[in-house]
Scaffold this motif. Sequence first.
Motif, PDB file in Angstrom:
ATOM      1  N   VAL A  35      43.072  42.131  47.731  1.00 42.66           N
ATOM      2  CA  VAL A  35      42.687  40.723  47.586  1.00 42.66           C
ATOM      3  C   VAL A  35      43.718  39.929  46.785  1.00 42.66           C
ATOM      4  CG1 VAL A  35      40.928  39.133  46.748  1.00 42.66           C
ATOM      5  CG2 VAL A  35      40.255  41.313  47.773  1.00 42.66           C
ATOM      6  N   ASN A  71      36.060  33.911  41.716  1.00 46.85           N
ATOM      7  CA  ASN A  71      35.005  34.863  42.031  1.00 46.85           C
ATOM      8  C   ASN A  71      35.399  35.882  43.103  1.00 46.85           C
ATOM      9  OD1 ASN A  71      35.034  33.275  44.271  1.00 46.85           O
ATOM     10  ND2 ASN A  71      33.110  32.230  43.826  1.00 46.85           N
ATOM     11  N   LEU A  72      36.641  35.835  43.578  1.00 45.74           N
ATOM     12  CA  LEU A  72      37.022  36.781  44.629  1.00 45.74           C
ATOM     13  C   LEU A  72      37.073  38.212  44.106  1.00 45.74           C
ATOM     14  CD1 LEU A  72      39.719  34.944  46.765  1.00 45.74           C
ATOM     15  CD2 LEU A  72      37.256  35.080  47.047  1.00 45.74           C
ATOM     16  N   PRO A  92      35.397  39.515  41.373  1.00 44.12           N
ATOM     17  CA  PRO A  92      34.023  40.016  41.229  1.00 44.12           C
ATOM     18  C   PRO A  92      33.379  40.311  42.578  1.00 44.12           C
ATOM     19  CG  PRO A  92      34.345  38.133  39.799  1.00 44.12           C
ATOM     20  CD  PRO A  92      35.600  38.275  40.610  1.00 44.12           C
ATOM     21  N   ALA A  93      33.649  39.454  43.573  1.00 46.80           N
ATOM     22  CA  ALA A  93      33.068  39.701  44.896  1.00 46.80           C
ATOM     23  C   ALA A  93      33.563  41.033  45.447  1.00 46.80           C
ATOM     24  CB  ALA A  93      33.424  38.561  45.843  1.00 46.80           C
ATOM     25  N   ALA A  94      34.863  41.277  45.320  1.00 48.91           N
ATOM     26  CA  ALA A  94      35.417  42.535  45.819  1.00 48.91           C
ATOM     27  C   ALA A  94      34.782  43.714  45.093  1.00 48.91           C
ATOM     28  CB  ALA A  94      36.931  42.545  45.644  1.00 48.91           C
ATOM     29  N   ALA A  95      34.594  43.576  43.770  1.00 49.42           N
ATOM     30  CA  ALA A  95      33.980  44.665  42.997  1.00 49.42           C
ATOM     31  C   ALA A  95      32.558  44.909  43.473  1.00 49.42           C
ATOM     32  CB  ALA A  95      33.999  44.317  41.507  1.00 49.42           C
ATOM     33  N   SER A  96      31.817  43.824  43.710  1.00 49.97           N
ATOM     34  CA  SER A  96      30.428  43.999  44.118  1.00 49.97           C
ATOM     35  C   SER A  96      30.341  44.636  45.505  1.00 49.97           C
ATOM     36  CB  SER A  96      29.704  42.658  44.121  1.00 49.97           C
ATOM     37  OG  SER A  96      30.090  41.894  45.242  1.00 49.97           O
TER      38      SER A  96
END
Lengths: 392, 355
Positions: A308, A289-290, A292-296
Motif C-alpha cells: 500500500v 486510514n489506508l 489501518p485499513a490494510a492492517a484490519s
Amino acid sequence: MSAVSSRTGRSLVLLAPLLLFLIGFFVWPLFSMMSQAVSDPAVLRLLPRSAEVLTDWDRKSPPTMPMQTALMEDLKAVDDDQALGDMVRRLNSARSGFRTLMSKTMSALEDTANPPADLVSIDKRWEKPEFWLAIADALSPLTDRNLLAAVDLGRNAAGDIEHLPADRSVNRVILVRTFWIAALVTFACAAIGFPYAMIAASLTGWKRDLMLAAVLLPLWTSLLVRTAAWFILLQEKGLINDLLQTLALIDAPLPLIFNRTGVIIAMTHVLLPFMVLPIYSVLITIPKNLMPAAASLGAPPWRAFLRVLLPLSLRGVASGSLLVFISAIGYYITPALIGGPGDQMISSIIAFYATGSANWGMAGALGVVLLIATLLLYSVYARLSTDEPGRR
Amino acid sequence: MAEFIRFDRITKFYGPLCVVENLALGIGKGEFVSLLGPSGSGKTTLLMMLAGFEQPTSGNILLDGTAINDVPTHKRDMGVVFQSYALFPHMSVGENVAFPLQMRRLGKAEIAERVARALDMVQLSAFVDRRPSQLSGGQQQRVALSRALVFEPRVVLMDEPLGALDKQLREQMQLDIRDLHRRLGVTIVFVTHDQSEALTMSDRVAVFNKGKIEQIGTPRQVYDEPATRFVAEFIGETNLVEGVVEAVQGQEATVRLRSGAHIVSAVSGSVASGQPVFLSIRPERVDLSETRGEARNCLETEVTDSVYQGDHLRVQLQNAAQPLIAKLGRRSREFPPGTKVYAAFSAGDCRVIAP
C-alpha cells in the motif's frame, strides 16, 4: 468578441515582462550557447572569395591558380588580428602545421615591396592538397566536430566518423563517471530520504516542523558554504576522523576527502532536500486510514507497507530521484573542492573549455550532450508518471 | 444469545482527557449493535480499541472469551468499514476485494471465486476492473463493504460508513446493510451519530454520552422508554416537563407539574415520592381536541403556532408557562393560533425520568 480579445491582449501585456525575461535570460543564452556548439564561422568569415572558388575544386588535384589568388586576396584583406588568430587556431586543429605556414604566408604578403606571385612561391606546403582540404572542410558555417568530440568521436580524412585516439578520449569516461556519481548520489538520497520523509509525514506539530526545517535549512545556505563545511568535517584531521579516533573505532584516519566517498557524502547532503520534499508532499496526501485499513484486512505491517504505502509513494520517489539526478549531473563546485582528480564531473570540463581555454564550441557541445541526457530522462519520467495507474 | 464480545471495565485516556470511562458492554454473536452518540462521546474510540488501532488505558476486551488486548490488528480478523471508504487507490475494485484474501494466502482460484461472490453481493460485478476513483461514493462504500465481508471476519466494525453519502443513498444503504446482516448472520458493531440510522438497522442501540453508555436496548426501548434525560433528548424529539413525584403505584407514577396538573406516567427506573423528575412526552403521541376526552392525562393548552410539514402537522402549544410540541398526522384538522385545545396522552405514552 472584442471584450474577449481585449482581455487576451491585456493578459499578454501582463505576461510580457515574464516572457521578455524568459527570452532574454533563458531562451536566448541557451540557444546561443547551443549554437556555439555547431557554428563554425571562423574561416568562412575571413575567406569569402576562396569559399566561392573552392566549391569547384575536386578535393584531390593540386591547387589551381585562381584558388591561390583568391586566398591571397582574402588574406590581404584581413585587418582583424583576433579573427585571424581564431581562424589559424581552427585550421591548425584540423591540420597541424597551419600555424607556422600562416604566419610565414602573412608576413610574405605584407611585404609590399616584393609581392609574391603565388602561394607556392612563399611555401612549398601550399602545393599539398591536404592543407587546401582543411580549408575547404572548415568553410562550412556548421560543424559537427564539437558534438562528435564531446562523445570522443571525430572525422578522419575521408570524412567518416571514427573514435578519437585514446589520448584525446576523456569525455566519454567523464560522462560515464558523471552519470555513475549522479546515480550513486540519487540512490543514497532515496535510501536516506524515503525513511526520513516517512517519519516526518507521520509526525505532527513542532516535531514535523523541526524535521522539515532540518532539511530546508541547508537549502537556504550557500552551496559553497555547505561544501566548505564538509571540507572541514571530512579532512584527515577533521571532526569525523577525530571523533572516530577518539572513540578508538579506527587506528588511522579514514580517507574521506579528495576521493569518491567524500564527493558522494557531500553531494548527498546537499541534494537530500530535493528527495525528501517531493516524497514528503506525496506521503501527506496519502489518506491516513489506508494503513489501518490494510492492517484490519489482515496485512502485517511490512506487507501493508509493501503493498500500500510503497506503491502510493513511488511517484514522490520518482520525481525526487529525477530532481536529484538532474541536479547531480550538473554538479561542479562540490566535486571540484571535495573530489580528487578522478572525481571531476562533466561540468568541470565544460567550465574548463568555457573559462580556461575559451573553446566555446566544445563547452556548448558538452552542454548540449548534458541537456539531451536530461531531456531524455525527463521524457522517460513523464511517460512513467502519466502511465502510472491509480492517479487521481 | 451467547455473548461474543465483552468490554470489561474499559477506560481510555488521551493525556488528561478521559474519553471512555469504566465502560462495560456485551455483544452477542450475530448481533447488530449500534454505538450511538454525539461526536466526542467515545463511541469511535471504543470501536478503534476493538479493531486494535487504539489500546485501552485499563480494562480488557474479550472476543469469544479470550482477551485480545495484546493481539495486533492484523491478527484480530475483524473487517473494518471506514467513513472515508479507505479503498486502495492504486488497486482496482477486484484487487481491493482480493487484498484480505491474498493476505491470508488463499489460492488464486478461490480468491477469484470469493471476490466474484462478494462483488455480486453488493451488485458491483461489472465494476471489477475499475479504479475506486472511477466510482461514485455509494459504489465505493459498497466496495469497502464487500472487502470487509469477503474474508468472513468474526466481527464487522463500521465507523460511520454512511456519513459521506447523501440522504437517499444513505437510506438505501441502511436497508442494504441490514439485509446483508440478516443473510450472513455476521456480528456487526456500527458507530453512528444519526439516531434514525441506529434505529433502522440495529438489534440493539447503545447510547453514548461523555464516555459512558447512558442506555442500551432495542430501538423500541431506547425510543419509547428512555432511561435518562440525555437519551430522551438525543433520540427523536421530546417534550420534557418538570414535575414532582406524588405517588408510585407499580409501573406507574403520579407526577404533579408546576402548573398543578397531575400526570400519570409509566416508570422505567426506580423513583420515590417527593422526588423531582422530568416527564418525557413524545410529540407524536399527543392528541389535540377541543373537548376533554377519555384520556388519563389531559392538559389545557393554547395553540401558539402551527406548521405544516408535509407528512405531519407540527403544533406548538403553551400550557401554564410550559411549552409543548405536538406532531399530528396529516389527516388532522388545522389548529389556528389562539385555539384553546386539550392535549391528551395515555400513561404509557410518557415516561418518568430521574434527572
